[in-house]
Design an enzyme around this catalytic site. Structure first.
Site, PDB file in Angstrom:
ATOM      1  N   PRO A 193       0.213  -0.104  -5.561  1.00 51.82           N
ATOM      2  CA  PRO A 193       0.049  -0.910  -6.771  1.00 51.82           C
ATOM      3  C   PRO A 193       0.315  -2.386  -6.467  1.00 51.82           C
ATOM      4  O   PRO A 193       1.354  -2.738  -5.920  1.00 51.82           O
ATOM      5  CB  PRO A 193       1.101  -0.335  -7.725  1.00 51.82           C
ATOM      6  N   GLU A 194      -0.656  -3.245  -6.813  1.00 48.47           N
ATOM      7  CA  GLU A 194      -0.514  -4.670  -6.599  1.00 48.47           C
ATOM      8  C   GLU A 194      -0.288  -5.349  -7.946  1.00 48.47           C
ATOM      9  O   GLU A 194      -0.071  -4.678  -8.959  1.00 48.47           O
ATOM     10  CB  GLU A 194      -1.743  -5.202  -5.857  1.00 48.47           C
ATOM     11  N   HIS A 234       7.505  15.274  -7.926  1.00 43.16           N
ATOM     12  CA  HIS A 234       7.708  13.855  -7.625  1.00 43.16           C
ATOM     13  C   HIS A 234       8.105  13.022  -8.845  1.00 43.16           C
ATOM     14  O   HIS A 234       8.114  11.794  -8.766  1.00 43.16           O
ATOM     15  CB  HIS A 234       6.480  13.243  -6.951  1.00 43.16           C
ATOM     16  N   ARG A 239       5.656   9.326  -2.373  1.00 41.89           N
ATOM     17  CA  ARG A 239       6.064   8.902  -1.035  1.00 41.89           C
ATOM     18  C   ARG A 239       7.484   8.333  -1.001  1.00 41.89           C
ATOM     19  O   ARG A 239       8.014   8.043   0.062  1.00 41.89           O
ATOM     20  CB  ARG A 239       5.051   7.888  -0.485  1.00 41.89           C
ATOM     21  N   ARG A 251      -0.612 -24.570  10.379  1.00 37.23           N
ATOM     22  CA  ARG A 251      -0.501 -23.117  10.489  1.00 37.23           C
ATOM     23  C   ARG A 251      -1.739 -22.548  11.170  1.00 37.23           C
ATOM     24  O   ARG A 251      -2.867 -22.805  10.766  1.00 37.23           O
ATOM     25  CB  ARG A 251      -0.328 -22.486   9.103  1.00 37.23           C
ATOM     26  N   ARG A 266      -4.435  -4.862   8.627  1.00 32.16           N
ATOM     27  CA  ARG A 266      -5.044  -4.462   7.356  1.00 32.16           C
ATOM     28  C   ARG A 266      -6.558  -4.600   7.438  1.00 32.16           C
ATOM     29  O   ARG A 266      -7.072  -5.522   8.073  1.00 32.16           O
ATOM     30  CB  ARG A 266      -4.516  -5.317   6.196  1.00 32.16           C
TER      31      ARG A 266
END
Length: 271
Positions: free
Chosen positions: A2-3, A91, A110, A152, A261
């Protein structure tokens, strides 16, 4: 995982059910989450009502007169509002029963989520103290990104996913925002112009706003507070579309690993 849009969707969904509702019971079936659930959680919550439901990055904050409950959903967690007599499923680790006869229930297969108690100011907590601005905050601008990125060499995708730079821009939304801004995800952060950072900041806000309006993105196991999936996955322009034609130029979308990613982009539209 979840973001920000998923967490914001849950925040909006549970708020009407929990604000000003006195907690009457707490059940912890599994205390071993990412960090142990406090053994005194019941004493901190029972008899008090939450005065609000706030979000900081991907953390939910539920203050009451004694302190503040912090919840993080981890990799696969979800919060749901259920009738208090609903039998727990697999869960379902933590229940917070309310005087209304409803229960706020945490499900976390999890067990990478967290349920913690904060007695002091939440913004001083170790998990929150070093976070960057919210993407909808006035201080999140292209000028800020440009200034923070000078010198950077890391990929710009990794740069905008750094929670010290800006919070809540996870893998899906970073790919989508960079595509909309026309920036290649592997470009060095220090080689992006001020003008293009302004476009990126606006793209981040647009993507996150659209995702929140769609109820989040369901790829594996995100559901909202009522167990419904999010629908932003139906609007994704690049993420998960490897080999499919770019919606603008028709060139196949590519997928490369950046910072461990999967990153999706168009080699023609993003430079």
């Amino acid at each position: 995982m979840p973001e920000l849009p998923e967490v914001e969707t849950i925040r909006r969904g549970i708020s009407p059910w929990v604000i000003d509702q006195k907690v009457v019971a707490v059940v912890v079936r599994q205390p071993r989450l990412r960090w142990p659930v406090p053994s005194n959680l019941s004493a901190c919550l029972v008899g008090y009502a939450f005065s609000g439901v706030e979000r900081r990055a991907k953390y939910l904050l539920l203050p009451n007169p004694a302190g503040c409950l912090l919840i993080h959903l981890g990799m696969s967690g979800s919060l749901r509002i259920v009738p208090s007599d609903t039998p727990p499923a697999a869960h379902d680790h933590v229940d917070i029963a309310l005087e209304s006869g409803r229960t706020l229930r945490l499900n976390d297969p999890r067990r990478f989520g967290a349920v913690l108690w904060i007695e002091g100011r939440p913004e001083d907590h170790a998990l929150l103290a070093h976070l960057g601005p919210e993407p909808f905050a006035v201080e999140f601008t292209g000028a800020m990104l440009y200034a923070r990125s000078r010198g950077r060499k890391l990929a710009v995708k990794n740069f905008i996913m750094d929670q010290r730079i800006v919070v809540g821009v996870g893998n899906i939304y970073a790919s989508e925002a960079l595509y909309r801004a026309g920036i290649h995800p592997m470009r060095a952060a220090g080689r992006v112009s001020r003008r293009r950072y302004a476009a990126l900041a606006e793209a981040v806000r647009q993507v996150l706003t659209a995702a929140i309006e769609a109820g989040g993105t369901t790829l594996r196991d995100f559901t909202d507070e009522n167990g419904r999936p999010g629908y932003f996955s139906q609007r994704l322009l690049v993420y998960g579309r490897e080999g499919q034609p770019c919606v603008h130029c028709g060139r196949p979308i590519r997928c490369e690993t950046i910072g461990q990613r999967s990153s999706y982009f168009c080699t023609r539209c993003q430079r």
